[in-house]
Design a protein around this motif. Structure first.
Motif, mmCIF file in Angstrom:
data_model
loop_
_atom_site.group_PDB
_atom_site.id
_atom_site.type_symbol
_atom_site.label_atom_id
_atom_site.label_comp_id
_atom_site.label_asym_id
_atom_site.label_seq_id
_atom_site.Cartn_x
_atom_site.Cartn_y
_atom_site.Cartn_z
ATOM 1 N N VAL A 98 -7.526 10.458 -6.500
ATOM 2 C CA VAL A 98 -7.075 10.282 -5.114
ATOM 3 C C VAL A 98 -5.769 9.490 -5.154
ATOM 4 O O VAL A 98 -5.692 8.431 -5.780
ATOM 5 N N VAL A 99 -4.753 10.028 -4.503
ATOM 6 C CA VAL A 99 -3.432 9.386 -4.519
ATOM 7 C C VAL A 99 -3.093 8.894 -3.115
ATOM 8 O O VAL A 99 -3.080 9.682 -2.173
ATOM 9 N N ASP A 100 -2.837 7.607 -2.971
ATOM 10 C CA ASP A 100 -2.361 7.103 -1.680
ATOM 11 C C ASP A 100 -0.844 6.991 -1.767
ATOM 12 O O ASP A 100 -0.309 6.132 -2.456
ATOM 13 N N ALA A 101 -0.168 7.902 -1.061
ATOM 14 C CA ALA A 101 1.292 7.920 -1.111
ATOM 15 C C ALA A 101 1.894 7.219 0.099
ATOM 16 O O ALA A 101 3.089 7.310 0.350
ATOM 17 N N GLY A 102 1.062 6.516 0.853
ATOM 18 C CA GLY A 102 1.565 5.782 2.017
ATOM 19 C C GLY A 102 2.065 4.407 1.605
ATOM 20 O O GLY A 102 2.092 4.063 0.421
ATOM 21 N N VAL B 61 -3.265 11.439 -0.226
ATOM 22 C CA VAL B 61 -3.579 10.989 1.130
ATOM 23 C C VAL B 61 -2.311 10.400 1.727
ATOM 24 O O VAL B 61 -1.714 9.486 1.157
ATOM 25 N N MET B 62 -1.895 10.949 2.852
ATOM 26 C CA MET B 62 -0.613 10.534 3.436
ATOM 27 C C MET B 62 -0.831 10.218 4.912
ATOM 28 O O MET B 62 -0.180 10.771 5.785
ATOM 29 N N VAL B 63 -1.837 9.381 5.181
ATOM 30 C CA VAL B 63 -2.121 9.030 6.578
ATOM 31 C C VAL B 63 -1.635 7.613 6.854
ATOM 32 O O VAL B 63 -1.163 6.923 5.967
ATOM 33 N N LYS B 64 -1.766 7.202 8.085
ATOM 34 C CA LYS B 64 -1.313 5.875 8.506
ATOM 35 C C LYS B 64 -1.942 4.802 7.608
ATOM 36 O O LYS B 64 -3.158 4.817 7.392
ATOM 37 N N ALA B 65 -1.093 3.884 7.079
ATOM 38 C CA ALA B 65 -1.601 2.856 6.169
ATOM 39 C C ALA B 65 -2.628 1.983 6.888
ATOM 40 O O ALA B 65 -2.516 1.724 8.081
ATOM 41 N N GLY B 66 -3.654 1.553 6.152
ATOM 42 C CA GLY B 66 -4.656 0.659 6.724
ATOM 43 C C GLY B 66 -5.992 1.356 6.891
ATOM 44 O O GLY B 66 -6.466 2.034 5.981
ATOM 45 N N GLU B 67 -6.570 1.189 8.084
ATOM 46 C CA GLU B 67 -7.931 1.705 8.316
ATOM 47 C C GLU B 67 -8.026 3.212 8.134
ATOM 48 O O GLU B 67 -9.044 3.720 7.642
ATOM 49 N N GLY C 294 -1.969 4.445 -6.554
ATOM 50 C CA GLY C 294 -1.123 3.927 -5.478
ATOM 51 C C GLY C 294 0.289 4.382 -5.793
ATOM 52 O O GLY C 294 0.879 3.948 -6.784
ATOM 53 N N MET C 295 0.800 5.271 -4.987
ATOM 54 C CA MET C 295 2.101 5.862 -5.308
ATOM 55 C C MET C 295 3.154 5.435 -4.279
ATOM 56 O O MET C 295 3.085 5.818 -3.113
ATOM 57 N N GLY C 296 4.097 4.643 -4.719
ATOM 58 C CA GLY C 296 5.195 4.226 -3.842
ATOM 59 C C GLY C 296 6.214 5.351 -3.769
ATOM 60 O O GLY C 296 6.659 5.856 -4.796
ATOM 61 N N GLY D 32 -2.581 -1.211 -8.671
ATOM 62 C CA GLY D 32 -1.687 -1.671 -7.604
ATOM 63 C C GLY D 32 -0.224 -1.775 -7.990
ATOM 64 O O GLY D 32 0.624 -2.083 -7.136
ATOM 65 N N ALA D 33 0.118 -1.499 -9.266
ATOM 66 C CA ALA D 33 1.491 -1.736 -9.731
ATOM 67 C C ALA D 33 2.530 -0.914 -8.955
ATOM 68 O O ALA D 33 3.631 -1.407 -8.660
ATOM 69 N N GLY D 34 2.172 0.326 -8.633
ATOM 70 C CA GLY D 34 3.122 1.201 -7.947
ATOM 71 C C GLY D 34 3.475 0.682 -6.562
ATOM 72 O O GLY D 34 4.641 0.623 -6.175
ATOM 73 N N HIS D 35 2.447 0.285 -5.816
ATOM 74 C CA HIS D 35 2.712 -0.229 -4.471
ATOM 75 C C HIS D 35 3.339 -1.621 -4.530
ATOM 76 O O HIS D 35 4.105 -1.995 -3.632
ATOM 77 N N PHE D 36 3.057 -2.371 -5.581
ATOM 78 C CA PHE D 36 3.692 -3.693 -5.723
ATOM 79 C C PHE D 36 5.205 -3.530 -5.888
ATOM 80 O O PHE D 36 5.984 -4.173 -5.181
ATOM 81 N N VAL D 37 5.622 -2.646 -6.798
ATOM 82 C CA VAL D 37 7.067 -2.499 -7.007
ATOM 83 C C VAL D 37 7.733 -1.843 -5.795
ATOM 84 O O VAL D 37 8.880 -2.164 -5.477
ATOM 85 N N LYS D 38 7.003 -0.981 -5.102
ATOM 86 C CA LYS D 38 7.566 -0.383 -3.881
ATOM 87 C C LYS D 38 7.794 -1.482 -2.834
ATOM 88 O O LYS D 38 8.801 -1.486 -2.121
ATOM 89 N N MET D 39 6.855 -2.417 -2.768
ATOM 90 C CA MET D 39 6.995 -3.532 -1.833
ATOM 91 C C MET D 39 8.251 -4.346 -2.159
ATOM 92 O O MET D 39 9.057 -4.647 -1.266
ATOM 93 N N VAL D 40 8.421 -4.679 -3.436
ATOM 94 C CA VAL D 40 9.602 -5.479 -3.815
ATOM 95 C C VAL D 40 10.877 -4.662 -3.584
ATOM 96 O O VAL D 40 11.901 -5.205 -3.151
#
Ligand code: 2AM
Length: 484
Positions: A102-106, A77-83, A129-131, A181-189
């Motif tokens: 289901v992979v969220d790559a956003g 899924v590669m749509v606008k983050a959020g809703e 959650g894929m960063g 959530g680990a993938g998006h956490f490290v992407k955030m950092v």
């Protein structure tokens, strides 16, 4: 559009720039990919313009998309983050079967990813959650990919993910960093570190230009030179490129026609907010984020300029140019060590708090290519974790400690010169303060604790005995009592 069944290795919905480039990258690497977008025109355009790059299967509806993928299915899924992400996931769930992924790559907030992971687990589905870092170009030609999810999901995804990622010395810049959530956490950092890195480069530019009087093109030369040494990085390279660019319309240096108000859209802010919750001092990232907010406070800036106007001539300091350039380089390197040490501390703290087993050395490995903070520097970080996996702080490992020791006098000189000249260097200054804070024998936190006990009976610990204590400050002889 195709009506073939279940032959795609993977499916992807959301064909704006990032999704479209990721889909092309996947197709170019020999995987059959089913593609979908809410507005079919984007799907049609992708097939028309790039259908010959690989095996792309167009789908007009989500039902068609799902039907085209081999089981267990992977839907990116590669749509606008959020809703929008939640809306698409809600639509997908009833169409999927047990063990589908289901992979969220956003660019989702990791807390949303944790929530979605739990929700999908309730349906027997796997959520990833894929960063993905590297911008549009990375998505197409090889990004750095940080996967958070189950082992089942990683096994299924791995061949695709490793084949589309950037490669450094034969190693793909992709890893299964941990669950949920680990993938998006490290992407955030990662993005937080990117903020700090850019701010440090911007402060270096400001000092070289304002204090030493270099023209933008000359600063570009300096950066180009630095890029040939241990500061070699994508961001330094881009900075050199941008500073050399002249605005076609006005003939002025491009950097002078760009409005000096920076955005801080999300991930930097999230990194600082999360760091505060975790109690990790990521001062470099925080200063970089606040520097952006300050730049956007145009009314306050205008008011302050009226009262405290600066004469640019007064900011020019008598310095030996070559010496100063070298000092700024040393200050940049030392501050960068601090910023990365802080970022890696935050990843370690996040992993601890959430029970994720994140391999910090592996993280350094996959950030060496594809992503915005890619740099030679990350090889050194990888080596540091290879040598000592349980490392307390990157700052004290031999390589970085030697570099900081060698550069510390220059670092102090640069921060002092900046203060005297009135050139703001929040990231340089706070990194130096962090360094001095860490290595200090005794910190004035002792007085802070004493004050808190005095006005709020918050208690304190003593250096010479175990336990918590309180002094009865209101009584004349101020007796100390055990507080336990
Ligand atoms: P669109 O082309 O139909 O607008 C970036 O905005 C991407 O997210 C686009 O592919 C966009 O689809 C998609 N998107 C945004 N909101 C969406 C939603 N609520 N449902 C499905 N796709 C959405």
């Amino acid at each position: 559009m195709s009506t073939e069944h279940a032959r795609a290795t993977i499916g992807l919905t959301g064909l704006a720039t990032m999704g479209r480039n990721l889909a092309r990258n996947i197709a170019r690497n020999g995987h059959t990919i089913a593609v979908h977008n809410r507005t079919t025109a984007r799907t049609t355009a992708l097939l028309e313009e790039h259908g010959d790059e690989g095996d792309l299967v167009g789908a007009e509806t989500l039902e068609e998309l799902v039907a085209a993928i081999a089981r267990p299915r992977v839907v990116v899924v590669m749509v606008k983050a959020g809703e929008a992400t939640d809306a698409v996931i809600d639509e997908l769930v009833p169409l999927l079967d047990e063990d589908d992924i289901v992979v969220d790559a956003g660019n989702a907030h990791f807390a949303d990813t944790v929530r979605r992971d739990e929700a999908l687990a309730g349906h027997g589905l796997h959520f990833v959650g894929m960063g993905v870092s590297g911008g549009e170009d990375g998505a197409l030609n090889g990004p750095s990919i940080m996967v958070g999810g189950s082992d089942h999901a990683w096994e299924r995804l791995r061949p695709v993910v490793e084949s589309i990622a950037a490669v450094v010395e034969g190693t793909p810049c992709a890893a299964h960093v941990g669950p949920g959530g680990a993938g998006h956490f490290v992407k955030m950092v990662h993005n937080g570190i990117e903020y700090a890195d850019m701010q440090l480069i911007a402060e270096s530019y400001d000092l070289l230009r304002t204090v030493a009087g270099l023209e933008p093109a000359q600063v570009a030369d300096v950066f180009e030179d630095w890029n040939g040494g241990d500061l070699e990085s994508f961001l330094i390279e881009v900075a050199s490129d941008v500073l050399r660019h002249t605005d076609a319309e006005t003939g002025r240096p491009f950097v002078d026609v760009v409005r000096d108000a920076a955005e801080q859209k999300g991930t930097g802010r999230w990194t600082v907010q999360t760091a505060l919750d975790l109690g990790v001092p990521v001062t470099g990232i925080a200063e970089a984020t606040f520097a952006r907010s300050l730049s956007g406070h145009t009314e306050q800036r205008a008011a302050a300029r009226e009262v405290f106007a600066t004469d640019p001539e007064e900011q020019r300091v008598e310095v030996d140019r070559d010496t100063f350039v070298d000092q700024v380089r040393a200050a940049l390197y030392a501050s960068k060590v601090v910023a990365y040490a802080q970022g890696f501390d935050q990843v370690a703290a996040g992993a601890d708090a959430h029970g994720w087993d994140i391999d910090l050395g592996e993280l350094a490995t996959i950030w060496r290519g594809g992503c915005i903070i890619r740099a030679q520097f990350l090889d050194r970080i990888k080596e540091a974790y290879d040598d000592e996996p349980g490392l307390t702080t990157l700052l004290t490992t031999a390589y970085f400690a030697d570099a900081v020791k060698a550069g510390v006098d220059a670092w102090r000189e640069v921060v002092a010169t900046a203060a005297r000249a009135g050139v703001p260097t929040p990231a340089f200054s706070s990194s130096l303060a962090y360094f001095d804070g860490l290595r200090r024998e005794r910190l004035p936190a002792a007085l802070v604790q004493a004050l808190r006990d005095n006005f709020g009976a918050h208690t304190y610990e003593r250096v010479d005995r175990e336990g918590s204590f309180h002094t009865r400050w209101a009584e004349p002889d101020r007796p100390e009592v055990a507080a336990d």
